[in-house]
Design a protein around this motif. Structure first.
Motif, short mmCIF file in Angstrom:
data_model
loop_
_atom_site.label_atom_id
_atom_site.label_comp_id
_atom_site.label_asym_id
_atom_site.label_seq_id
_atom_site.Cartn_x
_atom_site.Cartn_y
_atom_site.Cartn_z
N ILE A 154 62.60 67.52 -122.88
CA ILE A 154 62.31 68.25 -124.10
C ILE A 154 60.99 68.25 -123.96
O ILE A 154 60.27 67.06 -124.04
N VAL A 155 60.19 69.24 -123.76
CA VAL A 155 58.72 69.29 -123.74
C VAL A 155 57.97 70.26 -124.92
O VAL A 155 59.06 70.89 -125.63
N HIS A 156 56.94 70.17 -125.17
CA HIS A 156 56.46 70.83 -126.45
C HIS A 156 56.38 72.11 -126.41
O HIS A 156 56.97 72.66 -127.57
N ASN A 157 56.10 72.96 -125.48
CA ASN A 157 55.95 74.27 -125.41
C ASN A 157 55.98 75.02 -123.97
O ASN A 157 56.20 74.11 -123.13
N ASP A 158 55.99 76.37 -123.89
CA ASP A 158 56.18 76.95 -122.46
C ASP A 158 54.85 76.73 -121.67
O ASP A 158 55.19 76.73 -120.53
N LYS A 159 53.81 76.60 -122.55
CA LYS A 159 52.37 76.07 -121.58
C LYS A 159 52.70 74.87 -120.95
O LYS A 159 52.40 74.70 -119.79
N MET A 160 53.27 73.99 -121.51
CA MET A 160 53.37 72.61 -121.05
C MET A 160 54.44 72.61 -119.78
O MET A 160 54.58 72.10 -118.64
N LYS A 161 55.30 73.60 -120.14
CA LYS A 161 56.70 73.54 -119.30
C LYS A 161 56.17 74.23 -117.86
O LYS A 161 56.53 73.69 -116.82
N GLN A 162 55.39 75.04 -118.01
CA GLN A 162 54.98 75.77 -116.74
C GLN A 162 53.91 74.61 -115.84
O GLN A 162 54.00 74.86 -114.86
N TRP A 163 53.03 74.21 -116.60
CA TRP A 163 52.36 73.04 -115.99
C TRP A 163 53.16 72.00 -115.29
O TRP A 163 52.95 71.63 -113.92
N LEU A 164 54.29 71.52 -115.85
CA LEU A 164 55.16 70.54 -115.39
C LEU A 164 55.65 71.18 -113.98
O LEU A 164 56.18 70.70 -112.93
N LEU A 165 56.24 72.60 -114.17
CA LEU A 165 56.80 73.20 -113.12
C LEU A 165 55.75 73.60 -111.90
O LEU A 165 56.28 73.10 -110.70
N ASN A 166 54.58 73.57 -112.15
CA ASN A 166 53.56 73.64 -111.19
C ASN A 166 53.24 72.52 -110.59
O ASN A 166 52.70 72.56 -109.25
N ASN A 167 53.57 71.35 -111.25
CA ASN A 167 53.06 70.09 -110.62
C ASN A 167 54.19 69.02 -110.13
O ASN A 167 54.26 68.12 -109.87
N GLY A 168 55.47 70.07 -110.09
CA GLY A 168 56.56 69.35 -109.06
C GLY A 168 57.79 69.13 -109.93
O GLY A 168 58.75 68.20 -109.42
N VAL A 169 57.88 69.01 -111.44
CA VAL A 169 59.16 68.77 -112.01
C VAL A 169 60.12 69.79 -111.70
O VAL A 169 59.98 70.78 -111.71
N LYS A 170 61.32 69.16 -111.34
CA LYS A 170 62.38 69.96 -110.66
C LYS A 170 63.68 70.19 -111.79
O LYS A 170 64.82 70.59 -111.48
N VAL A 171 63.78 69.38 -112.92
CA VAL A 171 65.01 69.18 -113.77
C VAL A 171 64.72 70.14 -114.78
O VAL A 171 63.69 70.75 -115.08
#
Length: 337
Positions: free
Chosen positions: A130-147
């Motif tokens: 559970i992340v804060h918002n879509d901006k944080m979600k996109q950063w995590l995706l861009n930096n290797g989060v796969k779940v």
């Protein structure tokens, strides 16, 4: 017994304001019959962390019979966090391990490749975030989060105080938080009054009024101003520095303090929560603080009353935990799909 639990680890010396968001999540999810494991640890020494992890933490996790664990991150110790993941997998190999993110430290205080890799790897040990918002979600995706990831949208806020119902046109602003890092206040020269709450400051100038440091459950009672300000850093032209840059990705807890108290917000247009503010029409987004007097001078009483009406709807949801309840429900649904 509930099949789902929330694991919260508090540092013994942490002030109530620092744990407020985690306490509120625990309370709101308890109302959904989700069980709570609340532990305290002394982070002063390696020995205390070792005994806590291998005795207290291990026992608490081993004794539970759960299909879903939600861990409130961070615990401010990589050693303890790794032990959380380890013991859940050891004692509950079929259970889902989820993480509720309060801060991404590699976006905030530890902005180096080594820490970022460690943090991303930890997130990827989970079944979902559970992340804060879509901006944080996109950063995590861009930096290797796969779940799987679900956006919270905004933190809820357990607020026992009456909603601010003031609607007069003598606009005023409040700012609550860590005043030591909010050095922009020293440069701010507004004709509208600014009331600041937090750790004592040596000197205030102009229309700035220092109002002291209050318990987070009491503070809303004293927020009788027209707006709550969300800003960080040293500059009046943009939010800068580590914490100003972090605003591009996080949900500041002060936004929930203001909105749950009935106050529309004023926020930097590049902040991640500006999307939430504009979508729900619960405040004003600005590029520069130097524009604020002019913007407020042009604000009509009818427009302000509409903002207040919108804020009340959001406040009622925040006071009942609507955002965390929905995020947990959505993440569990994704896992079952």
């Amino acid at each position: 017994m509930s099949e789902t639990c929330v694991l919260t680890i508090k540092e013994k010396k942490m002030m109530d304001a620092g744990i407020k968001a985690k306490k509120d999540i625990s309370k709101f999810l308890s109302a959904e019959n989700i069980e709570q494991i609340n532990l305290e640890v002394n982070l002063d020494s390696k020995l205390s962390k070792f005994f806590f992890s291998n005795l207290i933490l291990a026992k608490a996790i081993r004794n539970g019979v759960y299909n879903n664990f939600f861990f409130q991150y961070p615990a401010y110790s990589a050693f303890i966090e790794d032990k959380v993941a380890y013991f859940i997998k050891k004692y509950h190999s079929q259970a889902n391990f989820f993480i509720i993110i309060h801060d991404v430290e590699s976006l905030r205080l530890f902005r180096n490749a080594e820490f970022k890799n460690r943090e991303i790897n930890f997130f990827n040990q989970s079944a979902g975030l559970i992340v804060h918002n879509d901006k944080m979600k996109q950063w995590l995706l861009n930096n290797g989060v796969k779940v799987e990831m679900v956006s919270l949208e905004a933190f809820d806020y357990d607020n026992p105080q009456p909603l601010n119902s003031i609607t007069n046109q003598k606009w005023s602003i409040c700012f609550a938080g860590n005043l030591k890092k909010a050095t922009f206040i020293k440069k701010l020269d507004l004709k509208h009054e600014l009331y600041i709450y937090g750790s004592r400051v040596k000197k205030v100038v102009g229309n700035v009024r220092y109002c002291g440091r209050l318990d987070p459950d009491i503070l809303p009672k004293y927020l009788r101003q027209s707006f709550g300000l969300i800003w960080d850093g040293t500059s009046l032209n943009q939010c800068d520095g580590v914490f100003g840059e972090y605003l591009k990705y996080n949900n500041p807890h002060k936004m929930s303090l203001y909105l749950s108290s009935g106050l529309p917000v004023i926020v930097w247009k590049q902040a991640a929560v500006a999307d939430f503010v504009e979508k729900n029409q619960v405040g004003i987004t600005i590029n520069r603080l130097s524009d604020l007097d002019e913007i407020l001078d042009k604000l009509s009483i009818d427009d302000y009353r509409q903002l207040k009406e919108n804020v009340v709807k959001i406040a009622k949801g925040m006071r009942n935990g609507v955002y965390i309840k929905r995020a947990v429900k959505n993440l569990l649904a994704l896992e079952k799909a």
